[in-house]
Design an enzyme around this catalytic site. Structure first.
Site, mmCIF file in Angstrom:
data_model
loop_
_atom_site.group_PDB
_atom_site.id
_atom_site.type_symbol
_atom_site.label_atom_id
_atom_site.label_comp_id
_atom_site.label_asym_id
_atom_site.label_seq_id
_atom_site.Cartn_x
_atom_site.Cartn_y
_atom_site.Cartn_z
ATOM 1 N N LYS A 13 -20.764 27.445 -34.363
ATOM 2 C CA LYS A 13 -19.745 26.941 -35.296
ATOM 3 C C LYS A 13 -20.341 26.706 -36.682
ATOM 4 C CE LYS A 13 -18.782 23.352 -32.722
ATOM 5 N NZ LYS A 13 -19.732 23.618 -31.614
ATOM 6 N N ARG A 88 -12.096 16.511 -32.007
ATOM 7 C CA ARG A 88 -12.887 16.783 -30.813
ATOM 8 C C ARG A 88 -12.246 16.224 -29.556
ATOM 9 N NH1 ARG A 88 -18.205 17.946 -32.597
ATOM 10 N NH2 ARG A 88 -19.631 18.262 -30.884
ATOM 11 N N ARG A 127 -32.775 26.487 -31.048
ATOM 12 C CA ARG A 127 -32.330 26.080 -32.397
ATOM 13 C C ARG A 127 -33.366 25.197 -33.093
ATOM 14 N NH1 ARG A 127 -26.615 23.557 -33.016
ATOM 15 N NH2 ARG A 127 -27.315 22.320 -31.239
ATOM 16 N N ARG A 161 -33.328 19.170 -32.728
ATOM 17 C CA ARG A 161 -32.442 18.004 -32.725
ATOM 18 C C ARG A 161 -32.664 17.154 -31.474
ATOM 19 N NH1 ARG A 161 -26.466 20.221 -34.207
ATOM 20 N NH2 ARG A 161 -25.960 18.973 -32.363
ATOM 21 N N ARG A 172 -23.304 17.097 -23.138
ATOM 22 C CA ARG A 172 -22.439 17.564 -24.237
ATOM 23 C C ARG A 172 -21.480 18.653 -23.747
ATOM 24 N NH1 ARG A 172 -26.803 19.263 -28.329
ATOM 25 N NH2 ARG A 172 -25.077 20.125 -29.503
#
Ligand code: AP5
Length: 219
Positions: A13, A88, A127, A161, A172
């Site tokens: 996203k 969300r 990531r 992260r 998540r």
């Protein structure tokens, strides 16, 4: 245009939002980036959000909705915006509808990025994010920086992260399925949802998204 971007954690996203916002000349508003900026600045909001984020849970609605509203009211967002990570859950979607209705505005599209779960897990595991600016995103294999550990854009340090640890990612994903996916049906009933396959090269996904937003048949 007023667009909502939806998709599981790691779907791309943020990556797509950067290109789409530029192509469409609208600001990219990411509630995740806003929370991370507050955390790195040590604000009260950041301190409150951090515990929820590190556990993979949603930050409470009242805090999130107020922050998103404040950002959407900024002058650069008056002509449109691309929302990434907000709404969300269904109550945030209803709150957004109320906000827009009060200004006689409406959404143009909800762009749903579809990615298989094993691929999102790979994307999250590799990531790396810039400490200076969390919208500068890399991947150790798919989008490696020129110099390991250093942001190509601003020279900042790249890090993993806190919420990208395996157990938090599982949480998540569960939160996405139980709380966020229902907004797709909510918006489908308003005829706003455009779903695209988000596999393939970043630029191919951007092209697919632009075609879908233009309403091209081949998208
Ligand atoms: P947030 O920051 O919004 O995280 P997320 O939705 O889980 O999404 P991610 O940032 O993990 O992934 P992304 O889809 O943006 O993927 P990216 O482009 O980085 O939220 C974090 C937390 O904040 C939440 O858990 C919650 O606690 C809180 N929060 C935020 N908003 C909230 C709200 N509204 N209400 C309550 N709480 C809220 O890409 C991933 C990787 O893949 C990158 O390394 C990238 O380089 C790579 N990649 C991207 N595209 C491709 C491609 N096509 N091919 C190969 N690799 C690719």
């Amino acid at each position: 245009m007023r667009i909502v971007l939806v998709g599981p954690p790691g779907a791309g996203k943020g990556t797509q939002a950067a290109y789409l916002a530029k192509n469409l000349s609208i600001p990219h508003i990411s509630t995740g980036d806003l929370f991370r900026a507050n955390i790195s600045q040590g604000t009260a909001l950041g301190k409150q959000a951090k515990a929820y984020m590190d556990a993979g849970n949603l930050v409470p609605d009242e805090v999130t909705i107020a922050m998103a509203k404040d950002r959407m009211e900024q002058p650069d967002a008056q002509g449109g915006f691309l929302l990434d990570g907000f709404p969300r859950n269904v109550s945030q979607a209803e709150a957004l509808d109320e906000m827009l209705k009060a200004e006689s505005m409406k959404l143009d599209a909800v762009l749903d990025l579809e990615v298989p779960e094993d691929e999102v897990v790979k994307r999250i595991a590799g990531r790396r994010v810039c400490r200076n600016e969390s919208s500068h995103v890399f991947h150790v294999t798919y989008a490696p920086p020129k110099q390991e550990g250093v942001c190509d854009t601003c020279g900042g340090e790249l890090y993993q992260r806190d919420d990208d640890r395996e157990e938090t990612v599982r949480k998540r994903l569960e939160v996405y399925h139980t709380q966020t996916e229902p907004i797709i049906d909510y918006y489908r009933s308003q005829g706003l949802v455009v779903t695209i396959a988000a596999l393939g090269k970043v630029e191919e996904v951007t092209e697919r998204a632009m075609s879908a937003l233009r309403g091209d048949r081949a998208a």
